[in-house]
Design a protein around this motif. Structure first.
Motif, mmCIF file in Angstrom:
data_model
loop_
_atom_site.group_PDB
_atom_site.id
_atom_site.type_symbol
_atom_site.label_atom_id
_atom_site.label_comp_id
_atom_site.label_asym_id
_atom_site.label_seq_id
_atom_site.Cartn_x
_atom_site.Cartn_y
_atom_site.Cartn_z
ATOM 1 N N HIS A 1 0.652 -1.417 -0.122
ATOM 2 C CA HIS A 1 -0.178 -0.060 0.031
ATOM 3 C C HIS A 1 0.808 1.149 -0.072
ATOM 4 O O HIS A 1 0.108 2.309 0.103
ATOM 5 N N ASP A 2 2.132 0.980 -0.279
ATOM 6 C CA ASP A 2 2.943 2.307 -0.175
ATOM 7 C C ASP A 2 2.894 2.807 -1.733
ATOM 8 O O ASP A 2 3.973 2.412 -2.366
ATOM 9 N N LEU B 1 -5.458 5.419 2.282
ATOM 10 C CA LEU B 1 -4.279 4.650 1.587
ATOM 11 C C LEU B 1 -4.762 5.133 0.105
ATOM 12 O O LEU B 1 -3.535 5.110 -0.687
ATOM 13 N N HIS C 1 -1.500 11.398 3.963
ATOM 14 C CA HIS C 1 -2.235 10.225 4.127
ATOM 15 C C HIS C 1 -0.934 9.158 4.626
ATOM 16 O O HIS C 1 -1.457 8.099 4.868
ATOM 17 N N HIS C 2 -0.001 9.323 3.769
ATOM 18 C CA HIS C 2 1.087 8.465 3.857
ATOM 19 C C HIS C 2 2.522 8.909 4.500
ATOM 20 O O HIS C 2 3.505 8.218 4.355
ATOM 21 N N HIS D 1 2.090 2.652 6.013
ATOM 22 C CA HIS D 1 1.743 1.842 4.740
ATOM 23 C C HIS D 1 0.955 0.180 5.154
ATOM 24 O O HIS D 1 0.661 -0.323 3.929
#
Length: 529
Positions: A86-87, A399, A435-436, A446
């Protein structure tokens, strides 16, 4: 001095000959203006901004960072991500990621000759989004964008205030509650169609859910916007979908001066599609307005609520200027189609993909849904009691935010944090990077962990303003409750009927078009439970 000598020479020659010099003078004047806009002003602005301590890329004549961004995107997009990774930021926006990593959470880059400041700091972002002083405005869109939608999202000042006031009643929770039968009817058709496909295949059935969920969102909008005229609404949806695809396919060419005026097949078709959409909407508005004036009760669809609100404000104030024109209503309907379809379909698609990657959370969500509703249609009160499903939707929005950034333009000198910026600059608020950000969300930033929202949005991170999927401040998305309610209804009805996993053909390759799309589709395998 050169121009002064030129004018002195022109004055010394006979007047007939000097007339011949006028086109040359006009051309020189335009060249000087162009040189100032494309070279002198960017260089001056760059020196000014660097003197304030702002770091970033240097200006490249005419293209700025556009060429490098295109090259970096092409390289990053050629490599898919591992499953369950999810990165996504380095793949989705590689140049932006590297710029913020190297230069900090406030960095300088170039959109052609226009300086762009990227902000990945939530406090600074909130100060921009909360501005009521008129220091910022939405960037002006090229003409082809306006053929897609030119409603509330693009308006400024008094026009935005008026349209927001007139649209608000259509998105009250009580009105959305009245739309639930349309939500469930559309979802019932979707799950019925999927059930038949599984039955004919005799087991697990593979399909690309991305076009399926776009059609679902278009169907919902058609029914909730136009009620019994939803078939005409679906025609609008089909045309708007084509319009978006044509725009996206030519997104880079719109930066070429004069391209919008060229009679290319694509440009001509886009104008033709726009005329068809407006013709259908004009007919629907005329019929509905006539019915309301003849005493027919207003229907609880978007068009009826909008026309009722519009007429009420006009009659109460006795001024036609207090309401919208028919052209305004048409553009708001087009905006509702585009923004509503994109946001909800993107959210639903990534939710199903992520739940396919994390079956333990799919099982937990299904257990909650069956516990609340069994196999019955979800009701409004039950949807509001969903905790696990809500946490999942929030984590997916974190994400995989549909819009990875919000853009503003400074229309006067403005102070952001400890730096004062000149007028005419682009301000890009990077939702994706906020968000990250591990400084905000922790070292597990992540990872897919819906439980971080167990106590609500405000306690999910170290900064309560870092969750911005629908914006912030006075311009926060008017349709966020509509989108979340529709998403909850759809996910519940899908979980009631199906178990799903990723298909072997699925490639994890998120990328941006207008919103965050799957580059190679969203293939999953469905089975009945």
């Amino acid at each position: 001095m050169v121009l002064g000598a030129f004018f002195a020479t022109a004055a010394s020659v006979p007047w007939r000959r000097s007339l011949l010099l006028l086109p040359t003078l006009a051309l020189l004047w335009q060249l000087c203006r162009l040189l100032h806009r494309l070279w002198w002003r960017p260089r001056c602005l760059e020196r000014e901004l660097r003197s304030k301590g702002l770091r970033g890329t240097s200006y490249r004549f005419l293209t700025g960072d556009l060429r490098e961004q295109g090259r970096r995107n092409k390289d990053a997009w050629s490599r898919p991500l591992p499953l369950r990774c999810h990165d996504i930021a380095p793949r989705v926006a590689p140049l932006l990621c590297d710029s913020v990593r190297e230069h900090g959470k406030v960095s300088l880059s170039w959109f052609g000759p226009i300086p762009k400041v990227t902000i990945a700091d939530p406090e600074l972002a909130k100060s921009v989004l909360s501005d009521k002083s008129g220091h910022f405005e939405k960037p002006k869109f090229p003409a082809l964008w306006k053929l897609l939608a030119n409603g509330l999202l693009n308006h400024e000042g008094e026009k935005w205030v008026k349209h927001r006031r007139l649209l608000n009643p259509a998105f009250h929770l009580e009105k959305i509650k009245c739309m639930l039968p349309e939500f469930s009817a559309c979802c019932e058709e979707l799950v019925g169609r999927w059930t038949e496909s599984i039955g004919s295949s005799g087991g697990m059935h593979e399909l690309d859910i991305w076009p399926e969920l776009k059609n679902l969102a278009g169907d919902v909008i058609s029914r909730t916007a136009f009620g019994s005229s939803y078939l005409e609404g679906m025609k609008i949806f089909q045309l708007q979908t084509e319009q978006a695809e044509r725009l996206i396919a030519n997104i880079r060419r719109i930066l070429i001066p004069g391209y919008l005026s060229l009679p290319t097949p694509n440009n001509k078709r886009m104008y033709q599609v726009n005329n068809e959409v407006e013709s259908i909407l004009r007919g629907l508005i005329a019929k509905r307005t006539k019915a309301i004036k003849e005493g027919e009760s207003t229907k609880d669809d978007l068009l009826g609520l909008l026309l009722e609100s519009n007429m009420r404000h006009t009659y109460d104030n006795g001024q036609s200027s207090m309401g919208m024109t028919n052209e305004d209503v048409i553009e708001e309907c087009k905006t509702f189609y585009f923004a509503g379809m994109e946001t909800t379909s993107v959210l639903l698609m990534w939710t199903m993909i992520v739940l396919s990657m994390h079956p333990e959370w799919q099982d937990r969500a299904r257990e909650e849904v069956l516990g609340l509703f069994g196999k019955n249609k979800p009701g409004y009160e039950g949807l509001n009691r969903l905790k696990t499903v809500t946490m999942i939707l929030y984590e997916v929005l974190r994400l995989y935010p549909p819009s990875i950034h919000f853009s503003r333009k400074t229309c006067k000198k403005v102070l952001i944090g400890d730096k004062r910026y000149p007028a005419g600059m682009m301000i890009e608020l990077s939702v994706l990077l906020m968000h990250h950000d591990p400084d905000i969300w922790g070292s597990d930033v992540h990872e897919f962990k819906p439980e971080r929202f167990a106590e609500g949005i405000s306690k999910a991170s170290r900064n309560s303003g870092a969750f911005l999927p629908f914006g912030w401040g006075p311009r926060i998305c008017i349709g966020q409750n509509f989108a979340l309610t529709e998403a909850k209804m759809a996910i519940c009805m899908i979980l009631q009927r199906f178990d799903f996993v990723l298909a072997p053909s699925y490639t994890h390759a998120p990328y941006t078009v207008v919103t965050l799309h799957p580059m190679h589709g969203a293939q999953i395998r469905l089975g009945l439970i």
